[in-house]
Design an enzyme around this catalytic site. Structure first.
Site, PDB file in Angstrom:
ATOM      1  N   TYR A  18     -16.408  23.702  30.157  1.00  0.00           N
ATOM      2  CA  TYR A  18     -16.499  23.264  31.546  1.00  0.00           C
ATOM      3  C   TYR A  18     -17.434  22.061  31.667  1.00  0.00           C
ATOM      4  O   TYR A  18     -17.102  21.058  32.302  1.00  0.00           O
ATOM      5  CB  TYR A  18     -16.976  24.410  32.442  1.00  0.00           C
ATOM      6  N   HIS A  22     -16.561  18.011  32.628  1.00  0.00           N
ATOM      7  CA  HIS A  22     -17.210  17.293  33.724  1.00  0.00           C
ATOM      8  C   HIS A  22     -18.052  16.112  33.246  1.00  0.00           C
ATOM      9  O   HIS A  22     -18.487  15.297  34.060  1.00  0.00           O
ATOM     10  CB  HIS A  22     -18.014  18.261  34.588  1.00  0.00           C
ATOM     11  N   TYR A  41     -22.207  13.836  45.190  1.00  0.00           N
ATOM     12  CA  TYR A  41     -21.666  15.115  44.716  1.00  0.00           C
ATOM     13  C   TYR A  41     -22.238  15.447  43.349  1.00  0.00           C
ATOM     14  O   TYR A  41     -22.147  14.647  42.425  1.00  0.00           O
ATOM     15  CB  TYR A  41     -20.138  14.997  44.666  1.00  0.00           C
ATOM     16  N   TRP A  76      -5.998  18.579  38.677  1.00  0.00           N
ATOM     17  CA  TRP A  76      -7.365  18.941  38.293  1.00  0.00           C
ATOM     18  C   TRP A  76      -7.643  20.414  38.607  1.00  0.00           C
ATOM     19  O   TRP A  76      -8.188  21.138  37.777  1.00  0.00           O
ATOM     20  CB  TRP A  76      -8.373  18.035  39.008  1.00  0.00           C
TER      21      TRP A  76
END
Length: 113
Positions: A18, A22, A41, A76
């Site tokens: 993960y 990212h 973000y 996504w």
């Protein structure tokens, strides 16, 4: 602009992947987020898989709806869904939003007035 914070739970065995995904988000996904009103973000991942997200937006619901209309978001979300536990929907629709109870700058502004 309003600040939003949310949580999700990443499967323990998928945390490393993960984080790697990212570290190199698709350029068209980054562009879509920016174009639909996601600002400042960030995602934070705790060792036990707790994922905490922070984002600023004029209207998070509108930003989410705009993202939902993009093809890149559908791809996504489909790729990210298996990373999460206890999630019956797309990750961007299933997070738990937290209520903000303190913000330093807001309080400093009110005490300086």
């Amino acid at each position: 602009m309003t600040r939003y914070c949310f949580t999700l739970q990443v499967r323990p065995e998928r945390q490393q992947e993960y984080a790697e995904r990212h570290a190199a988000v698709w350029p068209d996904m980054l562009a879509a987020l920016a174009a639909t009103g996601w600002r400042n973000y960030s995602l934070f991942l705790r060792e036990d898989g707790l994922l905490v997200g922070f984002v600023e937006s004029d209207d998070l619901a509108a930003a989410q709806a705009a993202m939902a209309r993009t093809e890149v978001n559908a791809r996504w979300q489909a790729e990210m869904a298996p990373f999460f536990s206890d999630l019956d929907t797309a990750p961007d629709e299933g997070f738990v939003q937290l209520r903000e109870v303190f913000h330093l700058e807001d309080q400093l502004t009110t005490t300086e007035s």
